[in-house]
Write a protein that holds these residues in place. Structure first.
Motif, PDB file in Angstrom:
ATOM      1  N   ILE A  42       0.850  -1.184   0.000  1.00 26.39           N
ATOM      2  CA  ILE A  42       0.000   0.000   0.000  1.00 26.39           C
ATOM      3  C   ILE A  42       0.890   1.238   0.000  1.00 26.39           C
ATOM      4  N   GLU A  43       0.420   2.286  -0.670  1.00 25.71           N
ATOM      5  CA  GLU A  43       1.188   3.528  -0.769  1.00 25.71           C
ATOM      6  C   GLU A  43       0.245   4.709  -0.593  1.00 25.71           C
ATOM      7  N   ARG A  44       0.604   5.581   0.296  1.00 26.11           N
ATOM      8  CA  ARG A  44      -0.233   6.744   0.595  1.00 26.11           C
ATOM      9  C   ARG A  44       0.038   7.867  -0.400  1.00 26.11           C
ATOM     10  N   TYR A 127      -7.602   2.632  -4.253  1.00 23.92           N
ATOM     11  CA  TYR A 127      -7.811   1.891  -5.498  1.00 23.92           C
ATOM     12  C   TYR A 127      -6.501   1.237  -5.878  1.00 23.92           C
ATOM     13  N   ARG A 128      -6.553   0.290  -6.793  1.00 21.41           N
ATOM     14  CA  ARG A 128      -5.374  -0.475  -7.158  1.00 21.41           C
ATOM     15  C   ARG A 128      -4.855  -0.038  -8.520  1.00 21.41           C
ATOM     16  N   ARG A 129      -3.539   0.131  -8.577  1.00 23.03           N
ATOM     17  CA  ARG A 129      -2.904   0.514  -9.829  1.00 23.03           C
ATOM     18  C   ARG A 129      -1.617  -0.279  -9.979  1.00 23.03           C
ATOM     19  N   GLU A 130      -1.578  -1.134 -10.995  1.00 18.78           N
ATOM     20  CA  GLU A 130      -0.405  -1.961 -11.270  1.00 18.78           C
ATOM     21  C   GLU A 130       0.012  -2.776 -10.050  1.00 18.78           C
ATOM     22  N   GLU A 268     -11.814   4.091 -11.661  1.00 20.00           N
ATOM     23  CA  GLU A 268     -11.444   2.719 -11.321  1.00 20.00           C
ATOM     24  C   GLU A 268     -12.339   2.170 -10.215  1.00 20.00           C
ATOM     25  N   HIS A 269     -12.582   2.987  -9.199  1.00 20.59           N
ATOM     26  CA  HIS A 269     -13.302   2.508  -8.022  1.00 20.59           C
ATOM     27  C   HIS A 269     -14.811   2.507  -8.222  1.00 20.59           C
ATOM     28  N   PHE A 270     -15.348   3.612  -8.726  1.00 22.08           N
ATOM     29  CA  PHE A 270     -16.797   3.751  -8.834  1.00 22.08           C
ATOM     30  C   PHE A 270     -17.341   3.350 -10.196  1.00 22.08           C
TER      31      PHE A 270
END
Length: 309
Positions: A42-44, A127-130, A268-270
């Motif tokens: 995870i990255e903020r 959300y997820r990216r790569e 991506e999320h919604f």
């Protein structure tokens, strides 16, 4: 303390990783099928180098019997199946639920869990990216709220809320959290639904004048309905009242490098990812409106624009 995270989506990953790494809890991840999740990273957003992770995570199909508390982050349309799970029926562990609970769903969940339920309002967008879960967290502005019980909270729930606070979520007990969460979700639901209704995401939906006008008429209806439910989160009502299609179009045109990562998250999320949740919550909103005798013609028309299951 051992906490079982029920649901390994992006919100569940942020909570689980931070509880394990930043608060030092034992954390298990629980999914319907179980199996290897691999390393979780995870990255903020906005914090360079603030990346946390867990190596080689394997999800369980049900929480360990010794879990002190359960944290639920499944989608709204998955709640009924979760409530029928044999392990949930046999467990006595308290349940901190971060799944959106609209009034009719809250009635069902309370009917099944009773005093075991602690409804909470998350303060994370993720959300997820790569393969990497990116997330926003601004605890000084928005705390994580947990419905305050009438008496002293059960000891495991108090310990869990304290751990969430140590993990950086600024968690606290607050009366009226259930109503605030429901009212905020009801009020904003048309904007959440818009990317899925547009098929091609937020930018395409906003470029469709008919669809965007319908969504903002629906937004006016759900904002009125929300007043029957409770008071939305501080700041939500003015933002929703002032939101205009042109503002969202400007946001959607920005690329991530120009600070428009929120638009990428919104798509991506919604978008199609949550289309099933949108349908489930939209039908709950329409059922609530019928119960209260409130008409939502534009919101009903917007719901009909959601993609078929």
């Amino acid at each position: 303390m051992h906490v079982a995270l029920v649901g390994a989506g992006d919100l569940g990953r942020v909570l689980g990783v931070r509880l394990a790494v930043a608060a030092g809890l034992d954390v298990s991840f629980v999914t319907r099928r179980g199996g290897a999740l691999g390393p979780l990273a995870i990255e903020r957003v906005g914090r360079r180098g603030e990346r946390l992770g867990l190596p080689d995570v394997v999800a369980l199909r049900e929480p360990p019997a010794h879990a002190d508390a359960l944290v639920v982050t499944v989608r709204a349309e998955q709640l009924d199946a979760l409530l029928e799970a044999p392990w949930l029926r046999s467990s006595e562990a308290p349940v901190l639920c971060l799944t959106p609970l609209l009034p009719l769903a809250l009635e069902r969940v309370k009917g099944r869990l009773g005093a075991r339920l602690a409804a909470a309002m998350p303060n994370v967008m993720a959300y997820r990216r790569e393969g990497l879960t990116r997330y926003w967290l601004s605890p000084r502005l928005v705390p994580m709220r947990v419905e305050a019980p009438k008496g002293p909270p059960p000891e495991p729930v108090a310990r869990l809320v304290a751990a969430l606070d140590r993990a950086g979520f600024a968690a606290r007990f607050e009366l009226g959290t259930e109503e605030m969460n429901a009212a905020t979700t009801v009020a904003a639901l048309p904007l959440y639904m818009l990317p899925a209704c547009g098929r091609g995401g937020l930018a395409e939906a906003l470029a469709d004048d008919e669809l965007s006008s319908l969504a903002f008429r629906a937004l006016a209806e759900t904002r009125r309905l929300a007043r029957h439910v409770g008071q939305p989160a501080p700041g939500a009502s003015p933002l929703l009242a002032l939101a205009r299609p042109w503002q969202l179009r400007a946001l959607a045109r920005l690329g991530p490098s120009a600070g428009g990562e929120v638009a990428a998250f919104w798509d991506e999320h919604f978008g199609h990812k949550l289309a099933a949740q949108h349908r489930a919550m939209a039908h709950q909103v329409l059922a609530l409106a019928r119960r209260l005798g409130v008409l939502l013609p534009n919101f009903a028309a917007l719901t009909a624009r959601l993609p078929a299951p």
